[in-house]
Motif scaffolding. Structure first.
Motif, PDB file in Angstrom:
ATOM      1  N   MET A   1       0.810  -1.211   0.000  1.00  0.00           N
ATOM      2  CA  MET A   1       0.000   0.000   0.000  1.00  0.00           C
ATOM      3  C   MET A   1       0.848   1.269   0.000  1.00  0.00           C
ATOM      4  N   SER A   2       2.146   1.117  -0.215  1.00  0.00           N
ATOM      5  CA  SER A   2       3.042   2.263  -0.199  1.00  0.00           C
ATOM      6  C   SER A   2       2.866   3.105  -1.459  1.00  0.00           C
ATOM      7  N   PRO A   3       3.056   4.420  -1.369  1.00  0.00           N
ATOM      8  CA  PRO A   3       3.005   5.269  -2.575  1.00  0.00           C
ATOM      9  C   PRO A   3       4.226   5.086  -3.471  1.00  0.00           C
ATOM     10  N   LEU A   4       5.260   4.396  -2.971  1.00  0.00           N
ATOM     11  CA  LEU A   4       6.469   4.176  -3.757  1.00  0.00           C
ATOM     12  C   LEU A   4       6.256   3.000  -4.713  1.00  0.00           C
ATOM     13  N   VAL A   5       6.476   3.235  -5.987  1.00  0.00           N
ATOM     14  CA  VAL A   5       6.219   2.220  -7.008  1.00  0.00           C
ATOM     15  C   VAL A   5       7.124   1.009  -6.829  1.00  0.00           C
ATOM     16  N   VAL A   6       8.362   1.217  -6.443  1.00  0.00           N
ATOM     17  CA  VAL A   6       9.309   0.109  -6.306  1.00  0.00           C
ATOM     18  C   VAL A   6       8.854  -0.851  -5.204  1.00  0.00           C
ATOM     19  N   LEU A   7       8.456  -0.300  -4.057  1.00  0.00           N
ATOM     20  CA  LEU A   7       8.013  -1.152  -2.962  1.00  0.00           C
ATOM     21  C   LEU A   7       6.728  -1.899  -3.331  1.00  0.00           C
ATOM     22  N   ARG A   8       5.796  -1.214  -3.978  1.00  0.00           N
ATOM     23  CA  ARG A   8       4.563  -1.877  -4.396  1.00  0.00           C
ATOM     24  C   ARG A   8       4.840  -3.011  -5.371  1.00  0.00           C
ATOM     25  N   THR A   9       5.737  -2.783  -6.296  1.00  0.00           N
ATOM     26  CA  THR A   9       6.055  -3.809  -7.288  1.00  0.00           C
ATOM     27  C   THR A   9       6.700  -5.026  -6.630  1.00  0.00           C
ATOM     28  N   ILE A  10       7.634  -4.804  -5.714  1.00  0.00           N
ATOM     29  CA  ILE A  10       8.290  -5.920  -5.012  1.00  0.00           C
ATOM     30  C   ILE A  10       7.259  -6.729  -4.226  1.00  0.00           C
ATOM     31  N   ALA A  11       6.364  -6.039  -3.516  1.00  0.00           N
ATOM     32  CA  ALA A  11       5.349  -6.738  -2.729  1.00  0.00           C
ATOM     33  C   ALA A  11       4.402  -7.531  -3.619  1.00  0.00           C
ATOM     34  N   ILE A  12       3.999  -6.960  -4.750  1.00  0.00           N
ATOM     35  CA  ILE A  12       3.082  -7.652  -5.662  1.00  0.00           C
ATOM     36  C   ILE A  12       3.753  -8.894  -6.250  1.00  0.00           C
ATOM     37  N   LEU A  13       5.014  -8.779  -6.629  1.00  0.00           N
ATOM     38  CA  LEU A  13       5.726  -9.923  -7.195  1.00  0.00           C
ATOM     39  C   LEU A  13       5.913 -11.027  -6.147  1.00  0.00           C
ATOM     40  N   TYR A  14       6.199 -10.637  -4.919  1.00  0.00           N
ATOM     41  CA  TYR A  14       6.363 -11.614  -3.840  1.00  0.00           C
ATOM     42  C   TYR A  14       5.060 -12.366  -3.581  1.00  0.00           C
ATOM     43  N   ILE A  15       3.947 -11.658  -3.480  1.00  0.00           N
ATOM     44  CA  ILE A  15       2.653 -12.299  -3.251  1.00  0.00           C
ATOM     45  C   ILE A  15       2.270 -13.185  -4.430  1.00  0.00           C
ATOM     46  N   TRP A  16       2.527 -12.692  -5.641  1.00  0.00           N
ATOM     47  CA  TRP A  16       2.217 -13.488  -6.842  1.00  0.00           C
ATOM     48  C   TRP A  16       2.997 -14.796  -6.874  1.00  0.00           C
ATOM     49  N   LEU A  17       4.279 -14.731  -6.522  1.00  0.00           N
ATOM     50  CA  LEU A  17       5.121 -15.925  -6.549  1.00  0.00           C
ATOM     51  C   LEU A  17       4.701 -16.928  -5.485  1.00  0.00           C
ATOM     52  N   MET A  18       4.376 -16.456  -4.278  1.00  0.00           N
ATOM     53  CA  MET A  18       3.988 -17.367  -3.206  1.00  0.00           C
ATOM     54  C   MET A  18       2.620 -17.998  -3.455  1.00  0.00           C
ATOM     55  N   ARG A  19       1.735 -17.282  -4.112  1.00  0.00           N
ATOM     56  CA  ARG A  19       0.440 -17.862  -4.456  1.00  0.00           C
ATOM     57  C   ARG A  19       0.576 -18.978  -5.494  1.00  0.00           C
ATOM     58  N   ALA A  20       1.593 -18.866  -6.331  1.00  0.00           N
ATOM     59  CA  ALA A  20       1.794 -19.873  -7.373  1.00  0.00           C
ATOM     60  C   ALA A  20       2.611 -21.064  -6.893  1.00  0.00           C
ATOM     61  N   MET A  21       3.334 -20.923  -5.779  1.00  0.00           N
ATOM     62  CA  MET A  21       4.242 -21.968  -5.328  1.00  0.00           C
ATOM     63  C   MET A  21       3.639 -22.742  -4.154  1.00  0.00           C
ATOM     64  N   PRO A  22       3.536 -24.062  -4.242  1.00  0.00           N
ATOM     65  CA  PRO A  22       3.050 -24.865  -3.101  1.00  0.00           C
ATOM     66  C   PRO A  22       4.033 -24.788  -1.934  1.00  0.00           C
ATOM     67  N   PRO A  23       3.555 -24.908  -0.707  1.00  0.00           N
ATOM     68  CA  PRO A  23       4.473 -24.822   0.452  1.00  0.00           C
ATOM     69  C   PRO A  23       5.524 -25.921   0.463  1.00  0.00           C
ATOM     70  N   LEU A  24       5.182 -27.105  -0.057  1.00  0.00           N
ATOM     71  CA  LEU A  24       6.162 -28.190  -0.104  1.00  0.00           C
ATOM     72  C   LEU A  24       7.337 -27.823  -1.009  1.00  0.00           C
ATOM     73  N   VAL A  25       7.056 -27.207  -2.159  1.00  0.00           N
ATOM     74  CA  VAL A  25       8.111 -26.776  -3.069  1.00  0.00           C
ATOM     75  C   VAL A  25       8.950 -25.684  -2.414  1.00  0.00           C
ATOM     76  N   MET A  26       8.305 -24.790  -1.666  1.00  0.00           N
ATOM     77  CA  MET A  26       9.036 -23.720  -0.995  1.00  0.00           C
ATOM     78  C   MET A  26       9.999 -24.285   0.038  1.00  0.00           C
ATOM     79  N   LEU A  27       9.567 -25.292   0.790  1.00  0.00           N
ATOM     80  CA  LEU A  27      10.437 -25.909   1.789  1.00  0.00           C
ATOM     81  C   LEU A  27      11.650 -26.561   1.129  1.00  0.00           C
ATOM     82  N   LEU A  28      11.421 -27.302   0.052  1.00  0.00           N
ATOM     83  CA  LEU A  28      12.522 -27.959  -0.644  1.00  0.00           C
ATOM     84  C   LEU A  28      13.469 -26.939  -1.262  1.00  0.00           C
ATOM     85  N   PHE A  29      12.918 -25.864  -1.783  1.00  0.00           N
ATOM     86  CA  PHE A  29      13.754 -24.834  -2.402  1.00  0.00           C
ATOM     87  C   PHE A  29      14.663 -24.181  -1.360  1.00  0.00           C
ATOM     88  N   VAL A  30      14.125 -23.867  -0.192  1.00  0.00           N
ATOM     89  CA  VAL A  30      14.941 -23.238   0.854  1.00  0.00           C
ATOM     90  C   VAL A  30      15.986 -24.213   1.375  1.00  0.00           C
TER      91      VAL A  30
END
Length: 315
Positions: A103-132
């Motif tokens: 919700m920040s007025p800064l475009v860079v922060l908004r873009t990073i947050a949107i990309l992070y949420i988009w990636l986590m919604r697409a990735m199953p938690p099991l894949v995330m655990l194995l990746f880490v």
């Protein structure tokens, strides 16, 4: 019988002459065939469930009781609780930061947050655990420095990413993305006048959320946030794929030796039910605590609309 009918007619006649007496009359719904059928179905299902759970010897309740409070199972349960608490703590902090950036007025922060949420919604938690857990294969060392330049400090990745830390990092990243949207939805649900009132009073944002906006926000997000926390609690069973020993991994190790699969799985289910019930009780207490001042009509109340209207008139 005739005296009862006379009494009802007298009460109804007096109620018609006085509306407040009419509101005091209790309205009882007529018991129909559908209600009797539902009661019969409930009795049938209850008896069938008792027969299946209590009188079915294949459950082996003696084996379940012998392992329910065993030391090895309790150690696995404690590991599950530690993992859930730490994941919830770091995940919610990450969610707050992400929601602020979203919700920040800064475009860079908004873009990073949107990309992070988009990636986590697409990735199953099991894949995330194995990746880490296998992140060391991508970056053998973790360091601080200038990209394409010198590195000031670095440590081996495998020294930091253990089974326990990989479980916490993976689940926290996953929870942070989903809780961020819950926080953002709660903020958007607040009336715009609340923010304008805080600004007109000269309150800084932190104090405004602490005193005025925060309690309203918590009241809105508690059900959804509690649901996500309970989901993460159940998702701790996924860390067995990276070799971390928690409740499910413990019972799997035991029934791999004694082949008592169903009784040991039932031990895990019982403890999951207990911890989930505790979490739901805490959710209920929080809803009552932050719901003060926002009382709504109880749906289970026996009062009729006429009685509610009479009470408002008396007030």
């Amino acid at each position: 019988m005739s005296s009862l009918l006379t009494h009802r007619k007298t009460a109804l006649g007096s109620a018609r002459s006085n509306p407040s007496d009419l509101a005091a009359l209790s309205i009882k719904p007529r018991v129909g065939i559908a209600q009797w059928a539902s009661v019969a179905l409930a009795v049938y299902l209850g008896l069938s469930l008792i027969q299946f759970l209590v009188f079915n010897q294949n459950w082996k309740w003696d084996v379940i009781s012998s392992y329910l409070f065993s030391q090895v199972v309790m150690n696995g349960l404690l590991n599950t609780i530690y993992l859930t608490l730490l994941t919830t703590f770091f995940g919610l902090i990450l969610g707050v930061i992400t929601a602020w950036a979203r919700m920040s007025p800064l475009v860079v922060l908004r873009t990073i947050a949107i990309l992070y949420i988009w990636l986590m919604r697409a990735m199953p938690p099991l894949v995330m655990l194995l990746f880490v857990f296998f992140f060391g294969a991508l970056a053998p060392t973790l360091g601080i420095g200038i990209p394409f330049g010198p590195t000031f400090a670095e440590v081996p990745a495998n020294d930091i990413i253990s089974r326990f830390s990989a479980a916490i990092i993976g689940l926290s990243i996953y929870l942070g993305a989903y809780s961020a949207e819950i926080f953002r939805g709660g903020i958007l649900s607040l009336p715009t006048g609340q923010f304008e009132a805080c600004k007109s009073l000269g309150m800084p944002p932190f104090r405004a959320y602490q005193k005025i906006l925060g309690p309203q926000l918590i009241r809105v997000i508690i059900p959804s946030l509690a649901n996500d926390v309970i989901t993460i609690f159940k998702s701790t069973s996924l860390v067995s794929v990276i070799g971390y020993t928690e409740l499910l991994t413990t019972v799997q190790t035991i029934y791999a030796r004694n082949f008592e699969t169903i009784p040991l799985l039932m031990v895990a289910v019982i403890w999951y039910l207990v911890l989930t019930s505790i979490a739901m009780f805490g959710q209920s207490r929080l809803e009552k605590r932050f719901g003060r001042g926002f009382a709504r009509r109880n749906q289970n109340s026996t009062k009729t609309p006429l009685q509610d209207a009479a009470a408002k008139e008396d007030f």
